[in-house]
Design a protein around this motif. Structure first.
Motif, PDB file in Angstrom:
ATOM      1  N   LEU A  98      48.159-121.732  -0.376  1.00 56.73           N
ATOM      2  CA  LEU A  98      48.149-121.095  -1.690  1.00 56.73           C
ATOM      3  C   LEU A  98      47.869-119.613  -1.457  1.00 56.73           C
ATOM      4  CD1 LEU A  98      45.956-123.678  -3.661  1.00 56.73           C
ATOM      5  CD2 LEU A  98      48.453-123.470  -3.712  1.00 56.73           C
ATOM      6  N   ILE A  99      48.843-118.763  -1.796  1.00 54.27           N
ATOM      7  CA  ILE A  99      48.744-117.335  -1.460  1.00 54.27           C
ATOM      8  C   ILE A  99      48.949-116.524  -2.748  1.00 54.27           C
ATOM      9  CG2 ILE A  99      49.501-115.551   0.116  1.00 54.27           C
ATOM     10  CD1 ILE A  99      50.930-117.686   1.755  1.00 54.27           C
ATOM     11  N   PRO A 100      47.870-116.172  -3.440  1.00 52.01           N
ATOM     12  CA  PRO A 100      48.040-115.481  -4.715  1.00 52.01           C
ATOM     13  C   PRO A 100      48.097-113.969  -4.592  1.00 52.01           C
ATOM     14  CG  PRO A 100      45.728-115.979  -4.380  1.00 52.01           C
ATOM     15  CD  PRO A 100      46.476-116.548  -3.175  1.00 52.01           C
ATOM     16  N   ASP A 101      48.766-113.345  -5.553  1.00 49.01           N
ATOM     17  CA  ASP A 101      48.495-111.952  -5.868  1.00 49.01           C
ATOM     18  C   ASP A 101      47.215-111.955  -6.693  1.00 49.01           C
ATOM     19  OD1 ASP A 101      50.659-110.573  -4.709  1.00 49.01           O
ATOM     20  OD2 ASP A 101      51.970-111.054  -6.394  1.00 49.01           O
ATOM     21  N   LEU A 102      46.184-111.258  -6.225  1.00 49.66           N
ATOM     22  CA  LEU A 102      44.939-111.207  -6.981  1.00 49.66           C
ATOM     23  C   LEU A 102      45.185-110.542  -8.329  1.00 49.66           C
ATOM     24  CD1 LEU A 102      42.634-110.124  -4.043  1.00 49.66           C
ATOM     25  CD2 LEU A 102      42.412-112.261  -5.343  1.00 49.66           C
ATOM     26  N   PRO A 103      44.436-110.917  -9.359  1.00 49.42           N
ATOM     27  CA  PRO A 103      44.595-110.272 -10.665  1.00 49.42           C
ATOM     28  C   PRO A 103      44.549-108.744 -10.539  1.00 49.42           C
ATOM     29  CG  PRO A 103      43.170-112.158 -10.887  1.00 49.42           C
ATOM     30  CD  PRO A 103      43.432-111.996  -9.402  1.00 49.42           C
ATOM     31  N   GLY A 104      45.487-108.086 -11.181  1.00 43.47           N
ATOM     32  CA  GLY A 104      45.592-106.643 -11.113  1.00 43.47           C
ATOM     33  C   GLY A 104      46.572-106.151 -10.062  1.00 43.47           C
ATOM     34  N   TYR A 116      38.031-104.943 -11.647  1.00 44.08           N
ATOM     35  CA  TYR A 116      38.575-105.723 -10.541  1.00 44.08           C
ATOM     36  C   TYR A 116      37.843-105.414  -9.231  1.00 44.08           C
ATOM     37  CZ  TYR A 116      42.290-106.833 -13.830  1.00 44.08           C
ATOM     38  OH  TYR A 116      42.984-107.283 -14.932  1.00 44.08           O
ATOM     39  N   GLY A 117      36.508-105.411  -9.307  1.00 39.82           N
ATOM     40  CA  GLY A 117      35.699-105.227  -8.116  1.00 39.82           C
ATOM     41  C   GLY A 117      35.432-106.542  -7.419  1.00 39.82           C
ATOM     42  N   PHE A 118      34.577-106.504  -6.396  1.00 40.74           N
ATOM     43  CA  PHE A 118      34.256-107.705  -5.632  1.00 40.74           C
ATOM     44  C   PHE A 118      33.713-108.823  -6.516  1.00 40.74           C
ATOM     45  CE2 PHE A 118      33.518-104.775  -1.840  1.00 40.74           C
ATOM     46  CZ  PHE A 118      34.648-105.194  -1.157  1.00 40.74           C
ATOM     47  N   VAL A 119      32.750-108.495  -7.353  1.00 41.11           N
ATOM     48  CA  VAL A 119      32.076-109.516  -8.159  1.00 41.11           C
ATOM     49  C   VAL A 119      33.042-110.144  -9.151  1.00 41.11           C
ATOM     50  CG1 VAL A 119      30.254-109.908  -9.859  1.00 41.11           C
ATOM     51  CG2 VAL A 119      29.799-108.473  -7.862  1.00 41.11           C
ATOM     52  N   GLU A 120      33.813-109.317  -9.841  1.00 40.37           N
ATOM     53  CA  GLU A 120      34.747-109.839 -10.835  1.00 40.37           C
ATOM     54  C   GLU A 120      35.832-110.694 -10.171  1.00 40.37           C
ATOM     55  OE1 GLU A 120      32.756-106.173 -12.179  1.00 40.37           O
ATOM     56  OE2 GLU A 120      34.041-106.581 -10.447  1.00 40.37           O
ATOM     57  N   GLN A 121      36.375-110.205  -9.066  1.00 36.88           N
ATOM     58  CA  GLN A 121      37.442-110.948  -8.403  1.00 36.88           C
ATOM     59  C   GLN A 121      36.931-112.253  -7.797  1.00 36.88           C
ATOM     60  OE1 GLN A 121      40.397-110.296  -9.081  1.00 36.88           O
ATOM     61  NE2 GLN A 121      41.242-108.419  -8.215  1.00 36.88           N
ATOM     62  N   ALA A 122      35.672-112.270  -7.369  1.00 32.78           N
ATOM     63  CA  ALA A 122      35.119-113.527  -6.834  1.00 32.78           C
ATOM     64  C   ALA A 122      35.141-114.617  -7.902  1.00 32.78           C
ATOM     65  CB  ALA A 122      33.698-113.304  -6.322  1.00 32.78           C
ATOM     66  N   GLU A 123      34.812-114.251  -9.129  1.00 30.14           N
ATOM     67  CA  GLU A 123      34.847-115.242 -10.210  1.00 30.14           C
ATOM     68  C   GLU A 123      36.277-115.621 -10.555  1.00 30.14           C
ATOM     69  OE1 GLU A 123      32.069-116.801 -11.106  1.00 30.14           O
ATOM     70  OE2 GLU A 123      31.300-115.518  -9.502  1.00 30.14           O
ATOM     71  N   HIS A 124      37.181-114.662 -10.483  1.00 30.17           N
ATOM     72  CA  HIS A 124      38.597-114.970 -10.708  1.00 30.17           C
ATOM     73  C   HIS A 124      39.095-115.984  -9.679  1.00 30.17           C
ATOM     74  CE1 HIS A 124      39.063-110.653 -12.550  1.00 30.17           C
ATOM     75  NE2 HIS A 124      38.581-111.513 -13.423  1.00 30.17           N
ATOM     76  N   ALA A 236      40.319 -96.625  -9.531  1.00 31.49           N
ATOM     77  CA  ALA A 236      39.296 -97.367 -10.268  1.00 31.49           C
ATOM     78  C   ALA A 236      38.743 -98.526  -9.453  1.00 31.49           C
ATOM     79  CB  ALA A 236      39.872 -97.871 -11.593  1.00 31.49           C
ATOM     80  N   VAL A 237      39.624 -99.227  -8.749  1.00 30.05           N
ATOM     81  CA  VAL A 237      39.168-100.344  -7.906  1.00 30.05           C
ATOM     82  C   VAL A 237      38.331 -99.823  -6.744  1.00 30.05           C
ATOM     83  CG1 VAL A 237      39.895-102.217  -6.382  1.00 30.05           C
ATOM     84  CG2 VAL A 237      41.084-101.849  -8.545  1.00 30.05           C
ATOM     85  N   LEU A 238      38.777 -98.723  -6.137  1.00 33.10           N
ATOM     86  CA  LEU A 238      38.047 -98.169  -5.003  1.00 33.10           C
ATOM     87  C   LEU A 238      36.662 -97.680  -5.415  1.00 33.10           C
ATOM     88  CD1 LEU A 238      38.618 -97.903  -2.023  1.00 33.10           C
ATOM     89  CD2 LEU A 238      39.476 -95.597  -2.425  1.00 33.10           C
TER      90      LEU A 238
END
Length: 323
Positions: A98-104, A116-124, A236-238
Motif C-alpha cells: 500500500l503506497i499512498p500519496d500523503l494528504p497534501g 500537514y506536519g509530523f503530528v497531523e500526518q501521523a494521525e492521518h 508551510a510544511v517545512l
C-alpha cells in the motif's frame, strides 16, 4: 475498407487533439502519464479511499501469498508514491503493498486550512491503516519526512504497526550540514523554480549519478511549473517539520517504540546527515542498522535492491510480521 481506415485515422486525430488540449491546460499530465506507465510496469494498481477526512490516492499490489505481511510505504518531503516504484519492483510479489500519496501531496487531497506536519500526518496515516488493514497490523516503512511520520505512528498506535522501518528519516537534530542549516535559517533548500534549481535539487538528494532521474523537456518544464505552484505549501510544511515545535517529536517519541525497527541510511546523505542514524539507534536499542556506501538521501531509488534485501531479511527474521 478505405472508409474504415479513414474513420480510424479521424478517430486517432481526434484523440491526439484532445490529448493536446488536455496537456495545454495542464502540462503536468505529461508527468502523470510517465508515472502511470511506471506504475503499470511495477504491477501496481491505482486506488482511492477516504480516511481522516481526506481523499487519498494510493498504489496497491497484492502478494502471491494472501497471508503475507502488508507493507505501507510513506514518501518524503516534496515526494510522492512514485518514489517507491523501484523498490516495489525489487520486492516482487513477496508482500502486499500500500503506497499512498500523503494528504497534501501528489494526487491526494490538500485542504487549504489544514496542517500537514509530523503530528497531523501521523494521525492521518493511522486512519489510513485502520481503513485498509483493520484486522492486521502492518509493516510501516517511511522515508525522510515519511520516516518521521512512521516513527510517530509506531509510537502512538502500536496496535496498528507490527514493525517499523526508517529510511533516511527526519525528526532528530542531526549533525549540521548545508541542508539543515538552510532549513533552520528559514529557507527551503528543496525549492524548484527553474532548470538550474531543478538540477541542484536532484544533485542534493541523489549521490549516485546513475540513479538520478533524467527529466528532459517538456517534462522538466511541467515539473518546474508544478513545484512553483507548490512553493507556498512546501514552505508551510517545512515550517512545521523543519523548524516548528514538533520538528523533533519523532526522535523524542521514538524511545516509546517497542516493535522491531530497521534503520537504513546512505553514507553520503547530504539531506539527513547519517549522524541521524546514530541518534535514532541510541533511542531504539532493538534496531537493526544498515548503512549503504555510495548512496545519498534517496536510498529507496538509488539502492532499491539492497534496501529490498535488507527489508526482506529483517521481516523474515521477525515471526510476528510473517504471520
Amino acid at each position: 475498407m478505405a472508409m474504415g481506415g479513414a474513420l480510424a485515422l479521424a478517430g486517432l486525430l481526434a484523440l491526439a487533439l484532445l490529448a493536446a488540449w488536455a496537456l495545454a491546460r495542464d502540462p503536468f499530465r505529461l508527468v502523470q502519464l510517465v508515472f502511470a506507465a511506471q506504475r503499470v510496469a511495477s504491477g501496481l494498481r491505482r486506488r482511492r479511499c477516504l480516511a481522516a477526512g481526506h481523499r487519498w490516492v494510493y498504489a496497491a499490489r497484492a502478494a502471491a501469498d494472501p497471508q503475507a505481511p502488508t507493507l505501507v510505504l510513506l514518501h518524503g518531503f516534496t515526494g510522492s508514491k512514485e518514489n517507491w516504484y523501484p523498490l516495489a519492483r525489487a520486492l516482487g510479489r513477496r508482500y502486499h503493498l500500500l503506497i499512498p500519496d500523503l494528504p497534501g501531496w501528489g494526487e491526494s487531497e490538500r485542504k487549504p486550512e489544514a496542517a500537514y506536519g509530523f503530528v497531523e500526518q501521523a494521525e492521518h496515516v493511522a486512519a489510513f491503516i485502520a481503513a485498509l488493514s483493520p484486522a492486521r497490523p502492518v509493516v510501516l516503512v517511511g522515508h525522510s519526512m515519511g520516516g518521521g511520520i512512521a516513527a510517530l505512528v509506531a509510537a502512538r498506535h502500536p496496535q496498528q504497526v507490527a514493525q517499523v522501518a526508517l529510511l533516511n528519516a527526519a525528526g532528530v537534530r542531526f549533525r549540521d550540514n548545508a541542508f539543515g542549516l538552510a532549513v533552520l535559517a528559514g529557507e527551503n533548500p528543496f525549492a524548484v523554480s527553474d532548470a538550474a534549481s531543478l538540477r541542484r535539487y536532484l544533485a542534493t538528494v541523489f549521490f549516485d549519478r546513475r540513479a538520478r532521474p533524467w527529466i528532459p523537456w517538456p517534462f522538466s518544464a511541467a515539473l518546474i511549473a508544478r513545484r512553483r505552484r507548490d512553493a507556498a505549501f512546501e514552505q508551510a510544511v517545512l515550517e512545521r517539520i523543519g523548524r516548528g515545535p514538533d520538528s523533533l517529536r519523532p526522535g523524542e517519541e521514538a524511545a516509546c517504540i517497542r516493535q522491531p525497527v530497521l534503520l537504513v541510511w546512505g553514507r553520503q546523505d547530504a539531506v539527513i546527515d547519517p549522524s541521524a542514524l546514530e541518534l535514532y539507534a541510541a533511542r531504539l536499542p532493538q534496531a537493526r542498522q544498515v548503512l549503504l556506501d555510495g548512496c545519498g538521501h534517496m536510498s529507496l531509488m538509488e539502492r532499491p535492491r539492497e534496501v529490498a534485501r535488507a527489508l526482506v531479511a529483517w521481516i523474515e527474521d521477525t515471526p510476528a510480521a510473517a504471520g
